[in-house]
Design a protein around this motif. Structure first.
Motif, short mmCIF file in Angstrom:
data_model
loop_
_atom_site.label_atom_id
_atom_site.label_comp_id
_atom_site.label_asym_id
_atom_site.label_seq_id
_atom_site.Cartn_x
_atom_site.Cartn_y
_atom_site.Cartn_z
N THR A 250 22.19 7.89 65.26
CA THR A 250 21.09 8.75 65.69
C THR A 250 19.86 8.41 64.87
O THR A 250 19.74 8.81 63.71
CB THR A 250 21.45 10.24 65.50
OG1 THR A 250 22.70 10.49 66.16
CG2 THR A 250 20.39 11.13 66.10
N PRO B 227 15.91 8.35 63.79
CA PRO B 227 14.85 9.35 63.81
C PRO B 227 13.96 9.16 65.03
O PRO B 227 13.81 8.04 65.52
CB PRO B 227 14.07 9.05 62.52
CG PRO B 227 14.98 8.22 61.69
CD PRO B 227 15.87 7.48 62.62
N TRP C 187 11.99 -0.87 60.21
CA TRP C 187 12.77 -0.54 61.41
C TRP C 187 12.80 -1.70 62.39
O TRP C 187 13.83 -1.95 63.03
CB TRP C 187 12.19 0.73 62.07
CG TRP C 187 12.29 1.91 61.15
CD1 TRP C 187 11.29 2.48 60.42
CD2 TRP C 187 13.49 2.63 60.82
NE1 TRP C 187 11.78 3.52 59.66
CE2 TRP C 187 13.11 3.64 59.88
CE3 TRP C 187 14.82 2.54 61.21
CZ2 TRP C 187 14.04 4.54 59.34
CZ3 TRP C 187 15.74 3.43 60.69
CH2 TRP C 187 15.35 4.41 59.76
N PHE D 282 28.00 14.95 63.25
CA PHE D 282 28.99 14.22 62.45
C PHE D 282 30.32 14.98 62.35
O PHE D 282 31.28 14.46 61.80
CB PHE D 282 28.44 13.95 61.05
CG PHE D 282 27.54 12.75 60.97
CD1 PHE D 282 26.23 12.82 61.44
CD2 PHE D 282 28.00 11.55 60.45
CE1 PHE D 282 25.40 11.71 61.38
CE2 PHE D 282 27.17 10.43 60.39
CZ PHE D 282 25.87 10.52 60.85
N TYR E 39 34.59 10.62 56.90
CA TYR E 39 33.77 9.41 56.85
C TYR E 39 33.12 9.32 55.48
O TYR E 39 33.09 10.30 54.73
CB TYR E 39 32.71 9.41 57.97
CG TYR E 39 31.73 10.55 57.90
CD1 TYR E 39 30.52 10.41 57.22
CD2 TYR E 39 32.00 11.77 58.52
CE1 TYR E 39 29.61 11.46 57.16
CE2 TYR E 39 31.10 12.82 58.45
CZ TYR E 39 29.91 12.67 57.77
OH TYR E 39 29.02 13.71 57.70
N LEU F 255 20.78 5.51 50.10
CA LEU F 255 21.76 6.41 50.71
C LEU F 255 22.18 5.82 52.05
O LEU F 255 21.32 5.41 52.84
CB LEU F 255 21.16 7.79 50.90
CG LEU F 255 22.14 8.89 51.34
CD1 LEU F 255 23.09 9.24 50.20
CD2 LEU F 255 21.40 10.14 51.79
N ASN G 91 26.01 4.97 54.82
CA ASN G 91 27.44 5.14 55.09
C ASN G 91 28.16 3.84 54.77
O ASN G 91 27.64 2.76 55.01
CB ASN G 91 27.69 5.48 56.56
CG ASN G 91 27.04 6.77 56.99
OD1 ASN G 91 26.16 6.77 57.86
ND2 ASN G 91 27.45 7.89 56.41
N ARG H 165 23.81 0.32 57.55
CA ARG H 165 25.05 0.78 56.92
C ARG H 165 25.70 -0.39 56.20
O ARG H 165 25.19 -1.52 56.25
CB ARG H 165 25.98 1.39 57.99
CG ARG H 165 25.47 2.75 58.46
CD ARG H 165 26.25 3.32 59.62
NE ARG H 165 25.93 4.75 59.80
CZ ARG H 165 25.86 5.36 60.97
NH1 ARG H 165 26.06 4.69 62.10
NH2 ARG H 165 25.56 6.65 61.04
N ALA I 168 13.56 9.87 57.39
CA ALA I 168 14.15 8.82 58.23
C ALA I 168 15.16 7.97 57.48
O ALA I 168 16.01 7.33 58.09
CB ALA I 168 13.04 7.93 58.79
N PHE I 169 15.10 7.99 56.15
CA PHE I 169 15.95 7.11 55.36
C PHE I 169 17.20 7.81 54.82
O PHE I 169 18.01 7.20 54.13
CB PHE I 169 15.14 6.49 54.21
CG PHE I 169 13.93 5.77 54.73
CD1 PHE I 169 14.08 4.51 55.30
CD2 PHE I 169 12.68 6.36 54.72
CE1 PHE I 169 12.98 3.85 55.83
CE2 PHE I 169 11.58 5.71 55.24
CZ PHE I 169 11.73 4.45 55.80
N GLU I 170 17.33 9.11 55.09
CA GLU I 170 18.50 9.83 54.57
C GLU I 170 19.20 10.66 55.63
O GLU I 170 20.43 10.73 55.66
CB GLU I 170 18.05 10.74 53.39
CG GLU I 170 17.54 9.91 52.22
CD GLU I 170 17.03 10.77 51.07
OE1 GLU I 170 17.08 12.00 51.16
OE2 GLU I 170 16.58 10.18 50.07
N PRO J 3 19.83 10.28 58.83
CA PRO J 3 20.76 9.70 59.82
C PRO J 3 22.18 9.49 59.32
O PRO J 3 23.05 9.13 60.12
CB PRO J 3 20.12 8.34 60.15
CG PRO J 3 18.69 8.46 59.78
CD PRO J 3 18.68 9.37 58.58
N PHE J 4 22.46 9.71 58.03
CA PHE J 4 23.76 9.31 57.49
C PHE J 4 24.76 10.45 57.35
O PHE J 4 25.83 10.27 56.76
CB PHE J 4 23.55 8.56 56.18
CG PHE J 4 22.66 7.36 56.36
CD1 PHE J 4 23.11 6.28 57.11
CD2 PHE J 4 21.37 7.34 55.86
CE1 PHE J 4 22.28 5.18 57.33
CE2 PHE J 4 20.54 6.25 56.07
CZ PHE J 4 20.99 5.16 56.82
N GLY J 5 24.42 11.61 57.87
CA GLY J 5 25.40 12.70 57.90
C GLY J 5 25.85 13.14 56.52
O GLY J 5 27.04 13.32 56.28
#
Lengths: 138, 389
Positions: free
Chosen positions: A7, A9, A22, A81, A87, A101, A103, A133, B133-135, B137-139
């Motif tokens: 997802t 922004p 991006w 999520f 996860y 930060l 995943n 990621r 936008a940089f944090e 999206p990672f749940g």
């Protein structure tokens, strides 16, 4: 590809100054900014160097390599999520310095520890935009 | 010494007894706690000439609330730093009083997260925030961001889950004496460790409660305090700071490394002088890191420090959160700073529950954090003194 939601922004929420980042992800590249004045590699992308205040920043393509600085396994959460648990969320220290930060994907949660080498992956949405990621490398 | 030391006193405090308030509106919660704190001080709304609120106040901040409460103000401040806001307000109120800009300052907090509905205004979920936008999206829910800090602290210093669990155990032993506590039952170390893992290494019982409610403080000039019958508490020092990732996040310390020394320097005191500490306990790891950062033990030694039972009232080396804290008692509006100050005032007035009252408590510290330990957070520390010291 991970099984996590991709997802991105809302484009309206992206700053003008971070667009090359991006666009890089969509093209399969991790692009970072280095300060021409103090040589720091900055994170997150923006229009000035938070280390020295310079606005002389240059984009370059990073290696996409890093190590796990910290991690957690999210086992309960709500929202989009919620169906993806368990996860991993972590901070990855990029080879170029910044800790981001993200995943940790493509592995069993809990198998990864601090110090684990990782490589970036580009998780695309249906529109061809991507999230940054990381997956473990041996 | 600076002008802040002794410039202001806390003359009234009030903690809303409610923990679930579906039938009370948010502005009315602010009003109820305002009236409660003013009554505690022996003052009325018409005495108030300064008002402080944070992002939990509905509408146009202090402006909406001034109208709701019917305040006539010559000083207002809507500093927003999450759970640490109210400790920042205390310092700002003292500075304003010292500068002659006001004499009676009211600080309020209200929230209804247990009822649900719209979160308070503020900021952490604003898509225009540059980090969003940089944090986002990672749940990474809030608990995950604190879990990341706990994991790194364990890696660097050998901190264990059992050491973190002792913080919850101590809080629960205190909460059993608080008739308003949401979770008044003492828990064992094993119960904490056996509770479901939410975000490794934090278990459910490492997390604070979710409650409706609120609290308020009345801060006055020394001359106003002397005119009141009620025992007041002196603000001796205050420090505030903001810590952020800055691209090189170090998850092993908090902004307390700056706010704490600033407060101690103003007060002319050192950690060993503190008889009681209220430490914001959003999660057990928050307390552990802040204890280290405030100088109550060496960096990395928070685990052994708490495991020795030092936090347990009344006889531990540093009794903490004797109301049960956010872990067991109350966490109104997901903002823990207000209740931390209120319990510190109870201790200095010798009005804590007798089972947890610290004997001859002369100096107390309250510390608040706001935001996320893992990414960006405000921190504020206040040092308070008994009326006669």
């Amino acid at each position: 590809m991970s099984k996590l939601p991709v997802t991105l922004p809302d484009p309206a929420a992206l700053t003008e100054e971070s667009k090359p980042f991006w666009e890089g992800l969509a093209a399969g590249q991790l692009r970072l900014q280095r300060c021409d004045d103090c040589a720091e590699v900055i994170w997150y992308p923006r229009g000035l160097c938070p280390h020295c205040g310079s606005v002389a920043l240059a984009w370059f393509t990073a290696s996409g390599q890093g190590t796990v600085y910290s991690f957690t396994v999210v086992r309960r959460t709500g929202g989009p999520f919620g169906a993806a648990v368990p996860y991993m969320v972590g901070y990855v220290e990029l080879a170029e310095g910044p800790r981001v930060l993200t995943n940790i994907v493509d592995c069993d949660p809990g198998q990864v520890g601090i110090g684990q080498p990782v490589q970036c992956v580009f998780d695309y949405d249906e529109g061809g935009r991507a999230l940054l990621r990381f997956r473990p490398v041996t | 010494m600076t002008a802040i030391r002794g410039a202001a006193r806390i003359a009234g405090v009030y903690e809303h007894p409610g923990r679930h308030l579906p039938g009370t509106s948010l502005p009315q919660i602010h009003a109820e706690v305002a009236l409660g704190a003013l009554a505690d001080a022996g003052l009325t709304l018409s005495d108030v000439d300064a008002y402080f609120c944070a992002g939990d106040a509905p509408g146009f901040g202090a402006i909406s609330m001034a109208e709701y409460l019917g305040l006539r103000l010559r000083h207002l401040d809507s500093t927003e730093s999450g759970g640490s806001s109210y400790l920042m307000h205390l310092g700002h109120a003292a500075a304003a009083i010292a500068a002659g800009q006001c004499r009676v300052a009211l600080i309020t907090l209200g929230g209804k997260p247990r009822t649900g509905g719209a979160p308070p205004g503020g900021s952490m979920n604003d898509s225009r925030a540059p980090e969003y936008a940089f944090e986002t999206p990672f749940g990474a829910p809030t608990v995950a961001q604190y879990a990341l800090a706990a994991q790194r602290h364990m890696y660097e210093f050998g901190t264990t889950s059992a050491q973190l669990a002792e913080i919850k155990v101590a809080a629960s032993l205190h909460a059993q004496h608080n008739p308003h506590a949401l979770l008044p039952r003492p828990v064992t170390l094993e119960e904490v460790l056996d509770s479901p893992m939410i975000s490794d290494p934090l278990h459910r019982l490492d997390c604070c409660v979710v409650t409706d409610g609120g609290g308020a403080l009345v801060v006055v000039s020394p001359d106003v305090a002397r005119s009141l019958d009620r025992t007041s508490v002196t603000l001796l020092g205050q420090g505030e700071s903001v810590k952020y990732a800055g691209g090189r996040i170090d998850l092993t310390y908090t902004g307390a490394v700056w706010s704490g020394p600033a407060a101690f320097e103003q007060a002319g005191l050192k950690p060993a002088d503190i008889g009681y500490a209220s430490i914001y306990d959003s999660f057990t790891i928050t307390v552990l890191q802040c204890l280290e950062d405030l100088g109550f033990c060496e960096k990395g030694q928070g685990g052994p420090f708490v495991a020795e039972g030092n936090l347990r009232a009344p006889d531990g080396l540093l009794p903490f959160n004797t109301d049960g804290g956010g872990l067991c008692n109350n966490h109104p509006g997901n903002r823990g700073g207000m209740t931390k100050v209120i319990e510190a005032v109870r201790q200095l007035r010798a009005e804590a529950h007798p089972a947890v009252q610290v004997a001859d408590c002369r100096f107390a510290l309250a510390h608040g954090s706001g935001g996320s330990l893992g990414t960006r957070a405000g921190a504020a520390t206040v040092i308070l003194g008994r009326e006669d010291v």
